[in-house]
Scaffold this motif. Structure first.
Motif, PDB file in Angstrom:
ATOM      1  N   PRO A  33     -12.285-108.493  24.596  1.00  0.00           N
ATOM      2  CA  PRO A  33     -12.858-108.815  25.908  1.00  0.00           C
ATOM      3  C   PRO A  33     -14.052-109.757  25.758  1.00  0.00           C
ATOM      4  O   PRO A  33     -14.922-109.558  24.906  1.00  0.00           O
ATOM      5  CB  PRO A  33     -13.286-107.455  26.459  1.00  0.00           C
ATOM      6  CG  PRO A  33     -12.330-106.497  25.819  1.00  0.00           C
ATOM      7  CD  PRO A  33     -12.123-107.042  24.426  1.00  0.00           C
ATOM      8  N   GLY A  34     -14.040-110.808  26.565  1.00  0.00           N
ATOM      9  CA  GLY A  34     -15.110-111.797  26.525  1.00  0.00           C
ATOM     10  C   GLY A  34     -14.821-112.992  25.635  1.00  0.00           C
ATOM     11  O   GLY A  34     -15.483-114.015  25.746  1.00  0.00           O
ATOM     12  N   ASP A  35     -13.836-112.877  24.738  1.00  0.00           N
ATOM     13  CA  ASP A  35     -13.479-114.022  23.892  1.00  0.00           C
ATOM     14  C   ASP A  35     -12.952-115.150  24.773  1.00  0.00           C
ATOM     15  O   ASP A  35     -12.137-114.918  25.666  1.00  0.00           O
ATOM     16  CB  ASP A  35     -12.401-113.653  22.869  1.00  0.00           C
ATOM     17  CG  ASP A  35     -12.914-112.821  21.717  1.00  0.00           C
ATOM     18  OD1 ASP A  35     -14.147-112.637  21.605  1.00  0.00           O
ATOM     19  OD2 ASP A  35     -12.074-112.336  20.922  1.00  0.00           O
ATOM     20  N   ARG A  36     -13.418-116.363  24.500  1.00  0.00           N
ATOM     21  CA  ARG A  36     -12.960-117.524  25.268  1.00  0.00           C
ATOM     22  C   ARG A  36     -11.703-118.101  24.656  1.00  0.00           C
ATOM     23  O   ARG A  36     -11.601-118.252  23.440  1.00  0.00           O
ATOM     24  CB  ARG A  36     -14.037-118.601  25.298  1.00  0.00           C
ATOM     25  CG  ARG A  36     -15.185-118.233  26.209  1.00  0.00           C
ATOM     26  CD  ARG A  36     -16.184-119.340  26.320  1.00  0.00           C
ATOM     27  NE  ARG A  36     -15.511-120.532  26.855  1.00  0.00           N
ATOM     28  CZ  ARG A  36     -16.125-121.659  27.130  1.00  0.00           C
ATOM     29  NH1 ARG A  36     -17.407-121.776  26.905  1.00  0.00           N
ATOM     30  NH2 ARG A  36     -15.456-122.680  27.613  1.00  0.00           N
ATOM     31  N   LEU A  37     -10.761-118.441  25.525  1.00  0.00           N
ATOM     32  CA  LEU A  37      -9.574-119.166  25.100  1.00  0.00           C
ATOM     33  C   LEU A  37      -9.905-120.651  25.116  1.00  0.00           C
ATOM     34  O   LEU A  37     -10.815-121.075  25.825  1.00  0.00           O
ATOM     35  CB  LEU A  37      -8.401-118.877  26.034  1.00  0.00           C
ATOM     36  CG  LEU A  37      -7.553-117.641  25.715  1.00  0.00           C
ATOM     37  CD1 LEU A  37      -8.354-116.378  25.657  1.00  0.00           C
ATOM     38  CD2 LEU A  37      -6.420-117.518  26.686  1.00  0.00           C
ATOM     39  N   PRO A  38      -9.176-121.446  24.351  1.00  0.00           N
ATOM     40  CA  PRO A  38      -9.439-122.882  24.367  1.00  0.00           C
ATOM     41  C   PRO A  38      -9.218-123.453  25.767  1.00  0.00           C
ATOM     42  O   PRO A  38      -8.380-122.959  26.522  1.00  0.00           O
ATOM     43  CB  PRO A  38      -8.403-123.453  23.392  1.00  0.00           C
ATOM     44  CG  PRO A  38      -7.881-122.305  22.613  1.00  0.00           C
ATOM     45  CD  PRO A  38      -8.090-121.085  23.448  1.00  0.00           C
ATOM     46  N   ALA A  39      -9.940-124.509  26.092  1.00  0.00           N
ATOM     47  CA  ALA A  39      -9.706-125.205  27.354  1.00  0.00           C
ATOM     48  C   ALA A  39      -8.258-125.672  27.375  1.00  0.00           C
ATOM     49  O   ALA A  39      -7.687-126.030  26.332  1.00  0.00           O
ATOM     50  CB  ALA A  39     -10.651-126.392  27.475  1.00  0.00           C
ATOM     51  N   SER A  40      -7.655-125.644  28.541  1.00  0.00           N
ATOM     52  CA  SER A  40      -6.236-125.982  28.638  1.00  0.00           C
ATOM     53  C   SER A  40      -5.953-127.391  28.110  1.00  0.00           C
ATOM     54  O   SER A  40      -4.940-127.611  27.441  1.00  0.00           O
ATOM     55  CB  SER A  40      -5.715-125.806  30.057  1.00  0.00           C
ATOM     56  OG  SER A  40      -6.531-126.453  30.978  1.00  0.00           O
ATOM     57  N   ARG A  41      -6.848-128.321  28.363  1.00  0.00           N
ATOM     58  CA  ARG A  41      -6.649-129.691  27.856  1.00  0.00           C
ATOM     59  C   ARG A  41      -6.683-129.717  26.322  1.00  0.00           C
ATOM     60  O   ARG A  41      -5.884-130.402  25.689  1.00  0.00           O
ATOM     61  CB  ARG A  41      -7.716-130.632  28.397  1.00  0.00           C
ATOM     62  CG  ARG A  41      -7.559-130.945  29.853  1.00  0.00           C
ATOM     63  CD  ARG A  41      -8.609-131.970  30.306  1.00  0.00           C
ATOM     64  NE  ARG A  41      -8.690-132.027  31.749  1.00  0.00           N
ATOM     65  CZ  ARG A  41      -7.899-132.768  32.512  1.00  0.00           C
ATOM     66  NH1 ARG A  41      -6.953-133.480  31.944  1.00  0.00           N
ATOM     67  NH2 ARG A  41      -8.044-132.774  33.824  1.00  0.00           N
ATOM     68  N   ASP A  42      -7.612-128.972  25.743  1.00  0.00           N
ATOM     69  CA  ASP A  42      -7.733-128.943  24.284  1.00  0.00           C
ATOM     70  C   ASP A  42      -6.505-128.301  23.645  1.00  0.00           C
ATOM     71  O   ASP A  42      -5.963-128.815  22.654  1.00  0.00           O
ATOM     72  CB  ASP A  42      -8.993-128.189  23.856  1.00  0.00           C
ATOM     73  CG  ASP A  42     -10.274-128.901  24.269  1.00  0.00           C
ATOM     74  OD1 ASP A  42     -10.234-130.124  24.548  1.00  0.00           O
ATOM     75  OD2 ASP A  42     -11.327-128.222  24.317  1.00  0.00           O
TER      76      ASP A  42
END
Length: 145
Positions: A33-42
């Motif tokens: 929980p709280g981990d960021r996923l990569p930006a969709s563009r990246d």
């Protein structure tokens, strides 16, 4: 985050490959929980796919309660529900995980699942065959005939 992989030749849609891999990582504690996923563009650039494909995967994950998306924050792994298990039990549902973590309160099910996969691979089963066994075990028992 563990690198996601897509197989463009697979009959499984690419967005579903992404969705299922992220959901599985959350289920086994590879993402918290709280981990960021990569930006969709990246992520789209890294995988060589269209941005819309990644965005669809993220929307599906958000609909399943696995992630939340907010402007300026991005897409992050959602907090587990206060009680019970996340996800669904019907085919295609999100993998379930205990509310307080993948192994706590679950009797070490993640460890048992990993041991099962290891044994199956040692016996020469493919990952698809392992998944077929698990899917079969999830079906209601059929008595007699």
């Amino acid at each position: 985050m563990t690198a996601l992989q897509v197989d463009l030749a697979s009959p499984v849609p690419v967005y579903e490959q992404i969705r299922s891999q992220v959901a599985a990582l959350v289920a086994v504690g590879g993402l918290h929980p709280g981990d960021r996923l990569p930006a969709s563009r990246d992520l789209a650039r890294d995988l060589g796919i269209a941005v819309g494909t990644v965005q669809r995967a993220y929307r599906e994950l958000e609909a399943g309660g696995v992630v939340t998306s907010r402007r300026r924050v991005g897409t992050v792994v959602a907090e587990p529900p206060a009680r019970g298990l996340r996800g669904g039990s019907e085919p295609g549902g999100e993998p379930q995980r205990p509310a307080d973590g993948p192994t706590s309160g679950a009797g070490g099910l993640v460890d048992e699942a990993r041991a099962f996969v290891t044994r199956a691979r040692e016996q020469g089963l493919s990952d698809e065959a392992v998944l077929a066994l698990v899917r079969g075990a999830l079906l209601p028992e059929q008595h007699g005939g």
